[in-house]
Design a protein around this motif. Structure first.
Motif, PDB file in Angstrom:
ATOM      1  N   SER A   1       7.078  59.204 -60.370  1.00 34.78           N
ATOM      2  CA  SER A   1       5.947  59.343 -61.293  1.00 34.78           C
ATOM      3  C   SER A   1       4.992  58.161 -61.141  1.00 34.78           C
ATOM      4  O   SER A   1       3.766  58.336 -61.063  1.00 34.78           O
TER       5      SER A   1
ATOM      6  N   HIS B   1       2.923  65.644 -61.717  1.00 34.69           N
ATOM      7  CA  HIS B   1       1.851  64.637 -61.715  1.00 34.69           C
ATOM      8  C   HIS B   1       0.890  64.874 -60.552  1.00 34.69           C
ATOM      9  O   HIS B   1      -0.326  64.780 -60.698  1.00 34.69           O
TER      10      HIS B   1
ATOM     11  N   GLY C   1       0.651  57.928 -59.757  1.00 38.60           N
ATOM     12  CA  GLY C   1      -0.449  57.262 -60.465  1.00 38.60           C
ATOM     13  C   GLY C   1      -1.001  56.088 -59.672  1.00 38.60           C
ATOM     14  O   GLY C   1      -2.223  55.925 -59.536  1.00 38.60           O
TER      15      GLY C   1
ATOM     16  N   ILE D   1      -2.973  65.199 -61.476  1.00 36.73           N
ATOM     17  CA  ILE D   1      -3.668  63.906 -61.565  1.00 36.73           C
ATOM     18  C   ILE D   1      -5.180  63.983 -61.307  1.00 36.73           C
ATOM     19  O   ILE D   1      -5.972  63.419 -62.071  1.00 36.73           O
TER      20      ILE D   1
ATOM     21  N   GLN E   1       4.154  67.305 -69.784  1.00 40.21           N
ATOM     22  CA  GLN E   1       5.086  68.217 -69.096  1.00 40.21           C
ATOM     23  C   GLN E   1       6.190  68.688 -70.043  1.00 40.21           C
ATOM     24  O   GLN E   1       7.203  69.235 -69.601  1.00 40.21           O
TER      25      GLN E   1
ATOM     26  N   ASP F   1       6.497  61.551 -68.113  1.00 40.37           N
ATOM     27  CA  ASP F   1       6.195  62.983 -67.992  1.00 40.37           C
ATOM     28  C   ASP F   1       4.856  63.361 -68.606  1.00 40.37           C
ATOM     29  O   ASP F   1       4.647  64.508 -68.980  1.00 40.37           O
ATOM     30  N   GLU F   2       3.948  62.397 -68.744  1.00 32.85           N
ATOM     31  CA  GLU F   2       2.577  62.703 -69.147  1.00 32.85           C
ATOM     32  C   GLU F   2       1.633  62.249 -68.040  1.00 32.85           C
ATOM     33  O   GLU F   2       1.723  61.103 -67.580  1.00 32.85           O
ATOM     34  N   THR F   3       0.737  63.154 -67.607  1.00 31.87           N
ATOM     35  CA  THR F   3      -0.301  62.758 -66.655  1.00 31.87           C
ATOM     36  C   THR F   3      -1.531  62.479 -67.504  1.00 31.87           C
ATOM     37  O   THR F   3      -2.031  63.368 -68.195  1.00 31.87           O
TER      38      THR F   3
ATOM     39  N   GLU G   1      -2.284  56.757 -66.364  1.00 31.93           N
ATOM     40  CA  GLU G   1      -0.876  56.593 -66.787  1.00 31.93           C
ATOM     41  C   GLU G   1      -0.052  57.779 -66.283  1.00 31.93           C
ATOM     42  O   GLU G   1      -0.379  58.928 -66.583  1.00 31.93           O
ATOM     43  N   THR G   2       1.007  57.477 -65.524  1.00 31.11           N
ATOM     44  CA  THR G   2       1.924  58.538 -65.058  1.00 31.11           C
ATOM     45  C   THR G   2       3.361  58.016 -65.008  1.00 31.11           C
ATOM     46  O   THR G   2       4.112  58.384 -64.110  1.00 31.11           O
TER      47      THR G   2
END
Ligand SMILES: Nc1ncnc2c1ncn2[C@@H]1O[C@H](COP(=O)(O)OP(=O)(O)OP(=O)(O)O)[C@@H](O)[C@H]1O
Ligand SMILES: [Mg+2]
Length: 380
Positions: free
Chosen positions: A87, A51, A91, A55, A32, A11-13, A7-8
């Protein structure tokens, strides 16, 4: 079946390995938030670059935590829509490459579907109360409890693990940073939007109100924290008049702004970013509590209206970042909520959603041509 979920979208990897759509073997999230707290919001270009840095280590850690080799992985799932373009690209390109490299089937998942499927993951945080959301508790609200009480007719399949699963047909209240929708689910992987916001999402409204009050980003958790020391009845805020099951949150944000301006005695032309300097700590807490109460009331009113319209509903699930809100959990006692750590963006919910897509007969996507869709409905 073990699925690696990636999941990207914002703002979360994040990456996770989930077995059979419910058992979390690993769940790694690198947020982030620290980067964007300084700016008060996400900067898409910076998010994409972050990311890119995170990642591969995140996926490596998810595989190591799950004690998995690539031979153990049955499929790869990745968010391909909706979200920030850059983003999503990081991913999906990573997932496409891994799928080709390790010869794994690849599943492209819609972000809102995965938020909803967080409710099917084993809630390890409530391990001691496996019959979570038990139905015997009295409801403080009118029609929600009697309607949900019918969940007791769960089939034995739904009791097969320690945790009760939602039953169909169900309503999903999606409350996140970019969406506020009520979805009707007749069965797995069937989504119909029966209500949506006309303007701001409720999470966005929490973030904007926090900015007015001078509370740190992201606004949801800071408003919830300030609200604990506030009087929720001090400021009367309006409920929008929106037809049917739709929402509107931009008026509520403006109502907070105007009430703050009136309270501190400045004209409406006064710069909103300077208002925080004129508010006392107690006023900030009282505004936070009054706003949170009103936002929760608005969500619950529409949900109750939806339950009245669809008497066949067996369960309600709440999904998205705002589902971490304790006040909302308190008021909607009979609904399903993900564990708070699974309310925000994570890879486990992507893997869970892909598992149920596979069960519904969805075929894998072509890793050489998978596209991204920054804005696309969950119905598509
Ligand atoms: N305890 C809380 N109370 C209220 N809101 C919260 C809480 N915790 C997080 N939020 C809000 O949740 C939102 C983030 O949720 P999420 O990560 O699901 O959104 P997103 O992924 O950016 O958007 P979307 O899922 O619509 O694409 C933010 O607006 C944040 O303020
Ligand atoms: Mg999200």
């Amino acid at each position: 079946m073990k699925i690696l979920g990636i999941e990207t979208s914002c703002d979360e990897t994040a990456a996770a390995v989930v077995e059979d759509g419910r058992r979390i073997l690993s769940n790694v999230v690198v947020s982030q938030i620290d980067i964007f707290a300084e700016y008060g919001g996400v900067i898409p270009e910076v998010a994409a670059r972050s990311h890119l840095e995170a990642i591969l280590p995140v996926i490596d850690k998810a595989m190591a935590d799950a004690e998995c080799s690539w031979d153990d992985i049955d499929a790869i799932a990745v968010t391909h829509a909706p979200g920030l373009l850059g983003s999503l690209l990081i991913g999906t390109l990573t997932a496409r490459t891994l799928a080709v490299l390790h010869d794994k089937p690849l599943y492209a998942v819609h972000h809102l579907k995965s938020h909803v499927y967080a409710n099917w993951l084993d809630d390890m945080e409530s391990k001691n109360t496996p019959l979570r959301n038990a139905l015997s508790r009295p409801s403080s609200r009118g029609s929600v409890a009697p309607c949900l009480a019918r969940r007791q007719t769960c089939s034995s399949e739904e009791y097969s693990s320690d945790f009760i699963r939602p039953s169909f047909p169900l309503l999903a209240l999606v409350v996140s940073g970019g969406h506020t929708q009520i979805l009707y689910m007749r069965a797995h992987n069937q989504f119909e939007i029966i209500g949506t916001t006309h303007d701001d999402a409720v999470g966005e409204c929490f973030d904007k109100v926090a900015k007015i009050l001078g509370l740190p980003y992201p606004g949801g958790p800071s408003i919830a924290k300030a609200a604990r020391s506030g009087d929720a009845d001090r400021y009367k805020l309006p409920h929008p008049k929106v037809e049917g099951l739709d929402f509107s949150f931009s008026g509520l944000k403006t109502a907070v702004l105007r009430t703050v301006q009136k309270e501190v005695g400045v004209p409406i032309s006064y710069p909103s970013h300077k208002l925080k300097e004129l508010l006392t700590q107690q006023q900030v807490c009282d505004f936070a509590a009054s706003f949170q109460k009103t936002a929760v009331e608005i969500l619950c009113e529409k949900l109750e209206e939806a339950l009245d319209r669809y008497p066949e509903i067996q369960s309600v699930v709440v999904a998205g970042g705002v589902s971490a809100n304790k006040e909302l959990r308190e008021v909607l006692k009979e609904a399903f909520f993900p564990a708070p750590s699974l309310s925000g963006d994570n890879g486990a919910m992507v893997a869970a959603a892909a598992y149920y897509e596979i069960q519904s007969g969805v075929k894998p996507t072509d890793p050489y041509s998978l596209n991204i869709y920054p804005r696309v409905s969950v119905e598509k």
